[in-house]
Scaffold this motif. Structure first.
Motif, PDB file in Angstrom:
ATOM      1  N   GLN A 181       0.826  -1.207   0.000  1.00 52.06           N
ATOM      2  CA  GLN A 181       0.000   0.000   0.000  1.00 52.06           C
ATOM      3  C   GLN A 181       0.860   1.258   0.000  1.00 52.06           C
ATOM      4  O   GLN A 181       0.451   2.290  -0.536  1.00 52.06           O
ATOM      5  CB  GLN A 181      -0.957  -0.031   1.186  1.00 52.06           C
ATOM      6  N   PHE A 182       2.065   1.187   0.575  1.00 51.92           N
ATOM      7  CA  PHE A 182       2.988   2.311   0.471  1.00 51.92           C
ATOM      8  C   PHE A 182       3.421   2.497  -0.976  1.00 51.92           C
ATOM      9  O   PHE A 182       3.593   3.620  -1.448  1.00 51.92           O
ATOM     10  CB  PHE A 182       4.220   2.095   1.367  1.00 51.92           C
ATOM     11  N   PHE A 183       3.594   1.396  -1.714  1.00 55.95           N
ATOM     12  CA  PHE A 183       3.919   1.484  -3.138  1.00 55.95           C
ATOM     13  C   PHE A 183       2.795   2.184  -3.896  1.00 55.95           C
ATOM     14  O   PHE A 183       3.057   3.015  -4.762  1.00 55.95           O
ATOM     15  CB  PHE A 183       4.161   0.090  -3.719  1.00 55.95           C
ATOM     16  N   ILE A 184       1.569   1.846  -3.581  1.00 58.02           N
ATOM     17  CA  ILE A 184       0.429   2.497  -4.244  1.00 58.02           C
ATOM     18  C   ILE A 184       0.448   3.998  -3.950  1.00 58.02           C
ATOM     19  O   ILE A 184       0.240   4.821  -4.848  1.00 58.02           O
ATOM     20  CB  ILE A 184      -0.898   1.856  -3.787  1.00 58.02           C
ATOM     21  N   PHE A 185       0.715   4.364  -2.692  1.00 57.54           N
ATOM     22  CA  PHE A 185       0.797   5.775  -2.325  1.00 57.54           C
ATOM     23  C   PHE A 185       1.913   6.475  -3.095  1.00 57.54           C
ATOM     24  O   PHE A 185       1.712   7.565  -3.643  1.00 57.54           O
ATOM     25  CB  PHE A 185       1.015   5.900  -0.819  1.00 57.54           C
ATOM     26  N   ALA A 186       3.096   5.849  -3.145  1.00 60.27           N
ATOM     27  CA  ALA A 186       4.220   6.455  -3.866  1.00 60.27           C
ATOM     28  C   ALA A 186       3.910   6.578  -5.350  1.00 60.27           C
ATOM     29  O   ALA A 186       4.267   7.572  -5.997  1.00 60.27           O
ATOM     30  CB  ALA A 186       5.481   5.629  -3.653  1.00 60.27           C
ATOM     31  N   PHE A 187       3.242   5.581  -5.915  1.00 62.22           N
ATOM     32  CA  PHE A 187       2.862   5.629  -7.329  1.00 62.22           C
ATOM     33  C   PHE A 187       1.880   6.763  -7.585  1.00 62.22           C
ATOM     34  O   PHE A 187       2.011   7.486  -8.584  1.00 62.22           O
ATOM     35  CB  PHE A 187       2.268   4.286  -7.751  1.00 62.22           C
ATOM     36  N   LEU A 188       0.910   6.941  -6.699  1.00 61.35           N
ATOM     37  CA  LEU A 188      -0.064   8.029  -6.867  1.00 61.35           C
ATOM     38  C   LEU A 188       0.613   9.402  -6.758  1.00 61.35           C
ATOM     39  O   LEU A 188       0.271  10.314  -7.512  1.00 61.35           O
ATOM     40  CB  LEU A 188      -1.178   7.895  -5.835  1.00 61.35           C
ATOM     41  N   VAL A 189       1.562   9.531  -5.854  1.00 56.55           N
ATOM     42  CA  VAL A 189       2.298  10.793  -5.734  1.00 56.55           C
ATOM     43  C   VAL A 189       3.110  11.047  -7.001  1.00 56.55           C
ATOM     44  O   VAL A 189       3.129  12.168  -7.534  1.00 56.55           O
ATOM     45  CB  VAL A 189       3.204  10.788  -4.487  1.00 56.55           C
ATOM     46  N   MET A 234       2.451   9.962 -10.020  1.00 54.21           N
ATOM     47  CA  MET A 234       1.519  10.304 -11.096  1.00 54.21           C
ATOM     48  C   MET A 234       1.009  11.737 -10.948  1.00 54.21           C
ATOM     49  O   MET A 234       0.820  12.439 -11.948  1.00 54.21           O
ATOM     50  CB  MET A 234       0.334   9.332 -11.111  1.00 54.21           C
ATOM     51  N   ALA A 235       0.796  12.190  -9.716  1.00 51.11           N
ATOM     52  CA  ALA A 235       0.363  13.572  -9.500  1.00 51.11           C
ATOM     53  C   ALA A 235       1.455  14.552  -9.926  1.00 51.11           C
ATOM     54  O   ALA A 235       1.176  15.572 -10.569  1.00 51.11           O
ATOM     55  CB  ALA A 235      -0.013  13.790  -8.033  1.00 51.11           C
ATOM     56  N   ILE A 236       2.701  14.225  -9.609  1.00 51.12           N
ATOM     57  CA  ILE A 236       3.815  15.083 -10.025  1.00 51.12           C
ATOM     58  C   ILE A 236       3.936  15.083 -11.538  1.00 51.12           C
ATOM     59  O   ILE A 236       4.158  16.126 -12.160  1.00 51.12           O
ATOM     60  CB  ILE A 236       5.116  14.628  -9.342  1.00 51.12           C
ATOM     61  N   TRP A 237       3.780  13.918 -12.160  1.00 54.72           N
ATOM     62  CA  TRP A 237       3.843  13.834 -13.624  1.00 54.72           C
ATOM     63  C   TRP A 237       2.711  14.651 -14.259  1.00 54.72           C
ATOM     64  O   TRP A 237       2.932  15.349 -15.252  1.00 54.72           O
ATOM     65  CB  TRP A 237       3.773  12.382 -14.077  1.00 54.72           C
ATOM     66  N   ALA A 238       1.499  14.555 -13.712  1.00 54.64           N
ATOM     67  CA  ALA A 238       0.371  15.318 -14.257  1.00 54.64           C
ATOM     68  C   ALA A 238       0.618  16.822 -14.121  1.00 54.64           C
ATOM     69  O   ALA A 238       0.300  17.591 -15.045  1.00 54.64           O
ATOM     70  CB  ALA A 238      -0.921  14.920 -13.542  1.00 54.64           C
ATOM     71  N   PHE A 239       1.185  17.246 -13.007  1.00 51.50           N
ATOM     72  CA  PHE A 239       1.509  18.659 -12.826  1.00 51.50           C
ATOM     73  C   PHE A 239       2.567  19.096 -13.830  1.00 51.50           C
ATOM     74  O   PHE A 239       2.474  20.181 -14.426  1.00 51.50           O
ATOM     75  CB  PHE A 239       1.980  18.915 -11.395  1.00 51.50           C
ATOM     76  N   TYR A 240       3.588  18.264 -14.034  1.00 51.43           N
ATOM     77  CA  TYR A 240       4.609  18.575 -15.030  1.00 51.43           C
ATOM     78  C   TYR A 240       3.993  18.674 -16.420  1.00 51.43           C
ATOM     79  O   TYR A 240       4.314  19.574 -17.192  1.00 51.43           O
ATOM     80  CB  TYR A 240       5.705  17.515 -15.026  1.00 51.43           C
ATOM     81  N   LYS A 241       3.110  17.747 -16.757  1.00 55.18           N
ATOM     82  CA  LYS A 241       2.458  17.764 -18.081  1.00 55.18           C
ATOM     83  C   LYS A 241       1.614  19.025 -18.243  1.00 55.18           C
ATOM     84  O   LYS A 241       1.587  19.620 -19.316  1.00 55.18           O
ATOM     85  CB  LYS A 241       1.602  16.512 -18.215  1.00 55.18           C
ATOM     86  N   TYR A 242       0.937  19.429 -17.174  1.00 52.74           N
ATOM     87  CA  TYR A 242       0.154  20.654 -17.211  1.00 52.74           C
ATOM     88  C   TYR A 242       1.053  21.864 -17.476  1.00 52.74           C
ATOM     89  O   TYR A 242       0.734  22.717 -18.304  1.00 52.74           O
ATOM     90  CB  TYR A 242      -0.611  20.825 -15.893  1.00 52.74           C
ATOM     91  N   LEU A 243       2.184  21.923 -16.766  1.00 54.94           N
ATOM     92  CA  LEU A 243       3.115  23.034 -16.992  1.00 54.94           C
ATOM     93  C   LEU A 243       3.716  22.982 -18.390  1.00 54.94           C
ATOM     94  O   LEU A 243       3.929  24.017 -19.024  1.00 54.94           O
ATOM     95  CB  LEU A 243       4.234  23.009 -15.953  1.00 54.94           C
TER      96      LEU A 243
END
Length: 104
Positions: free
Chosen positions: A67-75, A77-86
């Motif tokens: 479940q920590f892996f899932i949390f790290a993966f979600l974080v 993906m959020a950073i990647w989405a923010f980068y893609k937005y920028l």
């Protein structure tokens, strides 16, 4: 930062081979300092010591590795989405503009 500010101006003038060797030597010295000398502050080679202090959230139990892996993966993906937005914004186009200009 203080060490880099002191030694950086001297090392940046080195040729590529010597720069790589000095960079590697400083990395090993800093690793040794963080691992052994400053172990009281950095917790040395204990790994992820903060996992024992974590409590479960309503959605994920971060003390369990899967479940920590899932949390790290979600974080990630959020950073990647923010980068893609920028990257797709006007700011991203301004950051890429100097790279795409031709010089004569």
């Amino acid at each position: 930062m203080a060490v880099a500010a002191l030694v950086g101006p001297f090392f940046v003038r080195l040729r590529s081979d010597y720069f790589a060797l000095v960079n590697l030597a400083l990395a090993v010295i800093m690793y040794y300092l963080m691992e052994k000398v400053l172990a009281d502050i950095t917790h040395g080679d204990n790994g992820l010591w903060f996992l024992t202090n974590m409590s479960s959230t309503p959605v994920l139990d971060l003390t369990r590795p899967n479940q920590f892996f899932i949390f790290a993966f979600l974080v990630a993906m959020a950073i990647w989405a923010f980068y893609k937005y920028l990257d797709d914004s006007v700011y991203g186009a301004c950051c890429l503009a100097p790279r795409s200009t031709k010089t004569s």
